[in-house]
Design an enzyme around this catalytic site. Structure first.
Site, PDB file in Angstrom:
ATOM      1  N   THR A 196      52.028  41.676  30.648  1.00 11.84           N
ATOM      2  CA  THR A 196      52.694  42.963  30.447  1.00 11.84           C
ATOM      3  C   THR A 196      52.211  43.965  31.488  1.00 11.84           C
ATOM      4  O   THR A 196      51.104  43.840  32.025  1.00 11.84           O
ATOM      5  CB  THR A 196      52.367  43.539  29.061  1.00 11.84           C
ATOM      6  N   ARG A 225      46.685  43.098  33.144  1.00 15.34           N
ATOM      7  CA  ARG A 225      45.664  44.041  33.565  1.00 15.34           C
ATOM      8  C   ARG A 225      44.530  43.966  32.552  1.00 15.34           C
ATOM      9  O   ARG A 225      44.759  43.708  31.357  1.00 15.34           O
ATOM     10  CB  ARG A 225      46.206  45.470  33.632  1.00 15.34           C
ATOM     11  N   ASP A 246      42.172  36.345  34.322  1.00 19.29           N
ATOM     12  CA  ASP A 246      42.158  36.703  35.736  1.00 19.29           C
ATOM     13  C   ASP A 246      41.828  38.178  35.912  1.00 19.29           C
ATOM     14  O   ASP A 246      41.531  38.618  37.021  1.00 19.29           O
ATOM     15  CB  ASP A 246      43.515  36.401  36.384  1.00 19.29           C
ATOM     16  N   GLU A 251      36.325  46.120  35.597  1.00 22.26           N
ATOM     17  CA  GLU A 251      36.572  45.226  36.712  1.00 22.26           C
ATOM     18  C   GLU A 251      36.029  45.868  37.983  1.00 22.26           C
ATOM     19  O   GLU A 251      36.389  47.005  38.271  1.00 22.26           O
ATOM     20  CB  GLU A 251      38.073  44.971  36.846  1.00 22.26           C
ATOM     21  N   HIS A 270      40.438  38.452  39.523  1.00 20.79           N
ATOM     22  CA  HIS A 270      41.703  39.144  39.820  1.00 20.79           C
ATOM     23  C   HIS A 270      42.324  38.564  41.098  1.00 20.79           C
ATOM     24  O   HIS A 270      42.603  39.283  42.067  1.00 20.79           O
ATOM     25  CB  HIS A 270      41.487  40.658  39.958  1.00 20.79           C
TER      26      HIS A 270
END
Length: 309
Positions: A196, A225, A246, A251, A270
């Site tokens: 999403t 995200r 991921d 982050e 990521h």
């Protein structure tokens, strides 16, 4: 002539010459704009939201073109009079590849085999779940979600798609269900792939209730995200559920974080879109967008429309 700024020479050279377009180099993260005539700003690949407040200095700027599909934080940074377009479609194939790869790796125990191999040990994986015959739920059925679905079909899975609102199917799935149906759908699926956008409605969508509804041994894959998932809830359910992430929140994930050592957790940094497919596909999108602008036409993929004057 449309004056366009590129954040780096590699991208500018990959795009090449576009009739009716004059290119200049400008990284808005690091310096004052070199040319007040700039009408289109191609954002940096990383840190766009932080850099793009510099667009305020360009009185004639009418479009910011992102190099990302996501645009969280960008609309707040860019003046309201400036349109914003994202890079929809550029990352579909690469992100879909990673999602399918993470599903196979996690289900088949590849991370455990790699760790044992690093220790020069032969460690039986036992009988692992196949991807074949799994019931897969894709949460977020936009262009990337549908690309994931198409790649999963040959693996003989059962597919369910969810979007913000229900709608008709597309040939890959018979129908697209609404997000309000998630509580009833989650217990009936073995693999849940989240892709999403990040917005107020999806922040911590994957929370304690979401994870608790998933059956024991199910696999959650997050290629959306990091803040779409509640990290504390992920830590609590790691081991009962398999996790393939991921993206994380925060982050980068700090050294020593509880997720690193949690059981049945696969983390990639990521890396979903950063493949050899990125530069040529980004260049193709930019050539298309700039050609439209030079011809006096509307660009595609607008997430904030052009203001009529």
């Amino acid at each position: 002539m449309v004056v366009v700024s590129f954040p780096d020479p590699t991208l500018r050279d990959a795009v090449g010459e576009v009739p009716g377009v004059e290119s200049v180099l400008w990284d808005p993260a690091g310096e004052a704009a070199p040319d007040p005539r700039i009408e289109v700003v191609v954002a940096p690949y990383l840190g766009a939201a932080e850099a793009l407040s510099a667009v305020e200095q360009l009185e004639g700027c009418r479009l910011v073109q992102l190099q990302s599909a996501g645009f969280d934080g960008v609309l707040e940074a860019v003046p309201e009079s400036v349109a914003v377009a994202n890079a929809a479609g550029v990352y579909d194939a690469a992100t879909a590849e990673l999602a399918v790869g993470m599903a196979i790796a996690s289900l088949r125990g590849i991370p455990q085999a790699v760790r044992a191999g690093d220790e020069q040990r032969w460690a039986s994986l036992g009988q692992r779940p196949s991807l074949a015959d799994r019931r897969v739920l894709i949460v977020g059925y936009g262009s990337v979600g549908s690309a994931i679905a198409r790649r999963l079909v040959p693996f003989e899975v059962s597919l369910t798609a969810v979007a913000s609102r229900p709608r008709a199917g597309d040939g890959t799935v018979a129908e697209v269900r609404g997000v309000d149906e998630l509580p009833g759908l989650l217990p009936a699926h073995d693999v849940v792939i989240v892709i999403t956008p990040l917005n107020d409605a999806t922040r911590h969508l994957v929370d304690e209730a979401f994870l608790s509804a998933m059956p024991d041994g199910a696999l959650l894959i997050n290629v959306a995200r990091g803040p779409v998932a509640d990290t504390d809830a992920l830590v609590r359910h790691a081991g009962r559920l398999r996790l393939a992430l991921d993206v994380t929140d925060p982050e980068p994930l700090p050294d020593g974080h509880a997720l690193w050592g949690a059981p049945d957790v696969l983390i990639t940094p990521h890396a979903g879109g950063n493949t050899t497919a990125l530069l040529p596909r980004m260049a193709a999108l930019l050539r298309d967008q700039l050609s439209l602008l030079a011809a006096g036409e509307q660009p595609r993929h607008l997430v904030r429309p052009i203001v009529k004057t």
